[in-house]
Design a protein around this motif. Sequence first.
Motif: not given
Length: 540
Positions: A9-16, A18-20, A22-26
């Motif tokens: 999951c972390l790897w998926c977030i790391a690569k995206n 710019h696509r997700i 405001q992911v930092g808020r969660y």
Amino acid sequence: MVKSLKDSCLWCIAKNLHRINQVGRYLAAVNKECLIQLLAAHDMLTEDYMPHVTYNLFAHNLKRLNLHKCCQVNDNLLKQLSMSGCHLTSLVIYKCPGVTDVGICAITGGQSELVVLELNSLPITDRALCNIRSKALERLDLTQCTGITAVGVLGVIKHCSNVKSVILLGCTKIQGSLLPGIAQDLNCNLEELNLCGVHGMSDEALIGIAENCPNIRKLDLCSCREITGAGLTSIFTKCSRLWNLDISYCQRMSSPSEFKVLETLSMSLTHLSLTGILLENEELFIEILTRLTGLRLVRLCGVRALNDQSLKKILCKIGHQLEVLDISGSIEQRITDEGLQSVAKYCTNLQKLILTMLRNIHGTTLLPIFQNQERANCITELRCGGTTVSYEVLIAAASSCRNLEILDLTAIDVDDSLLVTVAKHCLHLKNIGLKGCKKVTDAGLSELARCCPLEVVIAAGILALTDKSIFALASSCPQLQELYLNGCSRISPVALRYLQDCCVSRVHVMHKVPNAAPNQLMARNLDTGEFCRVDQLSYI
């Protein structure tokens, strides 16, 4: 072994990022810390991607940063981290050549809650330390920061007087004359001091440390060539809580008159390293070791007084409590199977056994250890590289040492069948040394990768290895950290890059092939899926 769900999951977030939206808020702070480390490990802190990193991950609630071997970690990145208002408790930066005094000053400024600070192998000077003002600081590690002097360390200590651990390994510019000043400011708080390779160390400095820091428990003086018995006597008499001492390669301690001061060592000492002490007086050597009835770890590599007879006399007194025994060889080969018989007889609680470079042993006298399942289950590390240990002994060790984590078989005539046995029984193996084991093939290494959580693989000089082994490691060993493949000419750089992308942390790869053809072109064989040299493909 496969990646955990969390790592995936972390790897998926790391690569995206710019696509997700405001992911930092969660994301929790601990996950942001993991993502920053992951991005650094895979060189993803590029100029184009950094705005997304700073926006989503750089936050005031960051507590721990761990940055390893990343050329993209530089002063600008550290400045941006500082501007986020983070209050760090732990900061570890290791081998990031783009980091200078400016970056360290920026990230350490205003960090009043810092407990752990490790700056290792960085091109920094004393100026980098001028902003460190944390009363909470307990550990200061400046390993291999060759531009640091005692003046810089003294400046830190004056503002951080609660430091318990100071690591100055390889800080060659440290002036020994100023170390008593550091000790005076730390006083009773200092518990661990590592001065390995600090050539400015002298007896006067050691006496000053002993007078000011009576609570030192762990002291590393490896390669401090100028110290003698006079300085050590002061440590032994005034630091009554000392339990770990390393005086390896302290050349002057090879003299019987200097070595004799070890008679004043506290009986509570549990760890003692004497590697490279060229003492020849067997009687004195035996006398000193046998009185230390609390020893749990002892390293005796290169001690000239060590032979089958002296080893037997020592182990019959202290062997029953030893957990770590290093009797690895040197130029003079004085340990044979007779000496190992004493190890098997007296060392009933052994956990780690280092026999590297003992060329006169076959190891058959060690079989009682491996034939006793209770004793074999205690073994977590076995190093016998460069020896002539028999196949029978290796099979016995591989079959019975179920908790083995480190196994070194360097230059031993082993084959795939042994590795299959290791893979079947040693399911906790993390570190395997196979350098020069020419009979090993992809089949053996792939089976190890499939069954064991490997983190370090040393397979240099094995010409039979191909990309099959690399793909096996990539699919089954996500926690791999180090891979040594020098001379493995049938392994392609493309496969190694794929492996690095698959692993969670940065994989340090050594793959030098001096005889490789220049401008060699690699391509995937669509029939087999392997990466091959184009000039070796046949078209039929």
